[in-house]
Design an enzyme around this catalytic site. Structure first.
Site, PDB file in Angstrom:
ATOM      1  N   MET A 143      -8.893   8.446   0.043  1.00 48.29           N
ATOM      2  CA  MET A 143      -9.744   8.878   1.163  1.00 48.29           C
ATOM      3  C   MET A 143     -10.173  10.321   0.957  1.00 48.29           C
ATOM      4  SD  MET A 143      -7.706   7.302   4.407  1.00 48.29           S
ATOM      5  CE  MET A 143      -6.642   5.865   4.232  1.00 48.29           C
ATOM      6  N   HIS A 155      -1.496  -1.372  -4.059  1.00 50.36           N
ATOM      7  CA  HIS A 155      -2.729  -0.935  -3.398  1.00 50.36           C
ATOM      8  C   HIS A 155      -2.686   0.584  -3.200  1.00 50.36           C
ATOM      9  CE1 HIS A 155      -6.196  -1.787  -0.726  1.00 50.36           C
ATOM     10  NE2 HIS A 155      -5.734  -0.801   0.022  1.00 50.36           N
ATOM     11  N   MET A 157     -11.565  -5.179   6.088  1.00 50.35           N
ATOM     12  CA  MET A 157     -10.720  -4.221   6.802  1.00 50.35           C
ATOM     13  C   MET A 157     -10.394  -4.795   8.179  1.00 50.35           C
ATOM     14  SD  MET A 157     -10.096  -1.576   4.921  1.00 50.35           S
ATOM     15  CE  MET A 157      -9.380  -0.466   6.133  1.00 50.35           C
ATOM     16  N   ASP A 204      -6.838  -6.022   4.696  1.00 56.27           N
ATOM     17  CA  ASP A 204      -6.169  -4.716   4.674  1.00 56.27           C
ATOM     18  C   ASP A 204      -6.106  -4.119   6.070  1.00 56.27           C
ATOM     19  OD1 ASP A 204      -5.202  -2.228   3.963  1.00 56.27           O
ATOM     20  OD2 ASP A 204      -6.968  -1.632   2.786  1.00 56.27           O
ATOM     21  N   HIS A 253      -8.531   1.369  -3.694  1.00 57.43           N
ATOM     22  CA  HIS A 253      -9.444   1.199  -2.554  1.00 57.43           C
ATOM     23  C   HIS A 253     -10.092   2.548  -2.269  1.00 57.43           C
ATOM     24  CE1 HIS A 253      -9.636   0.039   2.032  1.00 57.43           C
ATOM     25  NE2 HIS A 253     -10.837   0.192   1.502  1.00 57.43           N
ATOM     26  N   MET A 289     -12.124   4.811  -0.253  1.00 56.12           N
ATOM     27  CA  MET A 289     -12.737   5.087   1.054  1.00 56.12           C
ATOM     28  C   MET A 289     -13.341   6.484   0.964  1.00 56.12           C
ATOM     29  SD  MET A 289      -9.760   3.349   3.345  1.00 56.12           S
ATOM     30  CE  MET A 289      -8.611   3.501   1.999  1.00 56.12           C
ATOM     31  N   SER A 292       0.852  -1.195   0.000  1.00 57.89           N
ATOM     32  CA  SER A 292       0.000   0.000   0.000  1.00 57.89           C
ATOM     33  C   SER A 292       0.884   1.240   0.000  1.00 57.89           C
ATOM     34  CB  SER A 292      -0.888   0.011   1.245  1.00 57.89           C
ATOM     35  OG  SER A 292      -1.485   1.295   1.385  1.00 57.89           O
ATOM     36  N   ASP A 334      -4.779   3.784  -1.618  1.00 57.72           N
ATOM     37  CA  ASP A 334      -5.846   4.181  -0.696  1.00 57.72           C
ATOM     38  C   ASP A 334      -6.332   5.589  -1.004  1.00 57.72           C
ATOM     39  OD1 ASP A 334      -6.066   1.917   1.057  1.00 57.72           O
ATOM     40  OD2 ASP A 334      -4.063   2.434   1.803  1.00 57.72           O
TER      41      ASP A 334
HETATM   42  C1  DX5 Z   1      -6.167   2.006   5.970  1.00 56.55           C
HETATM   43  C2  DX5 Z   1      -5.810   1.640   4.546  1.00 56.55           C
HETATM   44  C3  DX5 Z   1      -4.732   0.622   4.435  1.00 56.55           C
HETATM   45  C4  DX5 Z   1      -3.391   1.073   4.927  1.00 56.55           C
HETATM   46  C5  DX5 Z   1      -2.695  -0.131   5.479  1.00 56.55           C
HETATM   47  O1  DX5 Z   1      -7.242   2.880   5.971  1.00 56.55           O
HETATM   48  O2  DX5 Z   1      -6.944   1.131   3.865  1.00 56.55           O
HETATM   49  O3  DX5 Z   1      -4.602   0.151   3.093  1.00 56.55           O
HETATM   50  O4  DX5 Z   1      -2.594   1.649   3.917  1.00 56.55           O
HETATM   51  O5  DX5 Z   1      -1.567   0.294   6.152  1.00 56.55           O
HETATM   52  P1  DX5 Z   1      -0.783  -0.627   7.165  1.00 56.55           P
HETATM   53  O6  DX5 Z   1      -0.304  -1.827   6.374  1.00 56.55           O
HETATM   54  O7  DX5 Z   1       0.332   0.249   7.618  1.00 56.55           O
HETATM   55  O8  DX5 Z   1      -1.720  -1.018   8.253  1.00 56.55           O
HETATM   56 ZN    ZN Z   2      -6.575   0.084   1.735  1.00 61.56          ZN
END
Ligand code: DX5
Ligand code: ZN
Length: 219
Positions: free
Chosen positions: A37, A33, A137, A175, A66, A68, A8, A35
Site C-alpha cells: 500500500m 499474500h 475485495m 480478500d 497485492h 494497492m 496475509s 499487501d
Molecule cells: C486489506 C488487505 C488484506 C488484509 C486482510 O486491505 O488487502 O489482504 O491483509 O486482512 P484480514 O484477513 O485481517 O481481513
Molecule cells: Zn490483500
C-alpha cells in the site's frame, strides 16, 4: 481443486516474520499474500519489495503480491525481480489495463486483477481471458481486521459464473474479513483462494489457526 489458503503477512509479527512464514508453510498454506500500500490509493503504507525479497528466503511458497498502489506499472518489474510469483493490480487505478496486464504477463508471473467492494464487476467480462487471478475485495483496502462485507458473497457468485464460462483456468481470490465464521460462505459462493490475515496471524499459534481455518472452509 481444494480451496487454497493465502495467509496475509500484513497481520504477522514482523519481528518474527521468518519464523511465522516457516510455520504457515509447514502447516499447509498454499500461497503467501503480501499487501503493498502506498498511502495514496490505500490509506496506509505497508510493505515493499525488500519484504518480498526477504520472504523468498523464508518460504518456497508462491508470493501473491497485492498492489494497492497508484500507477502500479512503475513497480511491476521491481516486484517481479524481488520474487513475486503473482502481481495483482487494482482496476480503479489502471486506465490502460490491457497494457498493464500484458506487462505483468511479460514478466513471467501470474496476472491478477482486483476490484474494491463497490467497483462494478463488469470489467471482468472483458479482462478474464487475460487473467490468472481475479481478486474480489470483501473489505475496503487499507487495514487488516475489518468486517467482511456480506454483499461480497453475491459478487463472488456472479464472478464465478463468468469465470466458468470465459476462463475456467482463472482462480477467484477473496480478500478481507475472512475467518472461521465467514470462510465457508465464501467458498460456497465460489472462491478458489481465500486470503486471511488476522485469522491466521492475529492470535497465538499460527499453524493451529491455519488448520482451524482450513477445517472451517469445508473443502
Ligand atoms: C486489506 C488487505 C488484506 C488484509 C486482510 O486491505 O488487502 O489482504 O491483509 O486482512 P484480514 O484477513 O485481517 O481481513
Ligand atoms: Zn490483500
Amino acid at each position: 481443486m481444494a480451496t487454497e489458503i493465502a495467509p496475509s503477512i500484513l497481520a504477522a509479527d514482523f519481528t518474527r516474520l521468518g519464523e511465522q512464514l516457516e510455520a504457515v508453510t509447514a502447516a499447509g498454506a498454499d500461497l503467501i499474500h503480501i499487501d503493498v500500500m502506498d498511502g495514496t490509493f490505500a490509506p496506509n503504507i505497508t510493505l515493499g519489495p525488500a519484504i518480498v525479497s526477504a520472504c523468498t528466503r523464508a518460504t518456497t511458497l508462491p508470493l501473491d503480491v497485492h498492489l494497492m498502489i497508484e500507477q502500479p506499472d512503475r513497480y511491476l518489474d521491481v516486484f517481479a525481480e524481488a520474487g513475486a510469483g503473482g502481481l495483482t493490480v487494482h482496476a480503479e487505478v489502471t486506465p490502460h489495463l490491457h497494457r498493464t496486464l500484458q506487462q505483468i504477463r511479460t514478466l513471467g508471473v501470474k496476472v491478477g486483477l482486483a476490484v474494491n467492494p463497490l467497483t462494478p464487476l463488469e470489467i471482468y467480462r472483458e479482462a478474464l481471458p487475460y487473467l490468472d487471478l481475479a481478486l474480489i475485495m470483501a473489505v475496503n483496502p487499507g487495514f487488516g481486521g475489518q468486517h467482511f462485507i456480506p454483499a461480497s458473497l453475491q459478487r463472488i457468485a456472479t464472478l464465478r459464473a463468468w469465470r466458468d464460462a470465459l476462463n475456467p483456468a482463472c482462480r477467484i481470490e477473496v480478500d478481507g474479513g475472512i475467518n472461521v465464521d465467514t470462510v465457508a460462505a465464501v467458498v460456497e459462493a465460489g472462491a478458489d483462494i481465500v486470503v486471511a490475515g488476522t485469522a491466521v496471524f492475529g492470535s497465538g499459534a499460527v499453524s493451529d489457526a491455519l488448520v482451524t481455518l482450513r477445517a472451517a472452509a469445508g473443502r
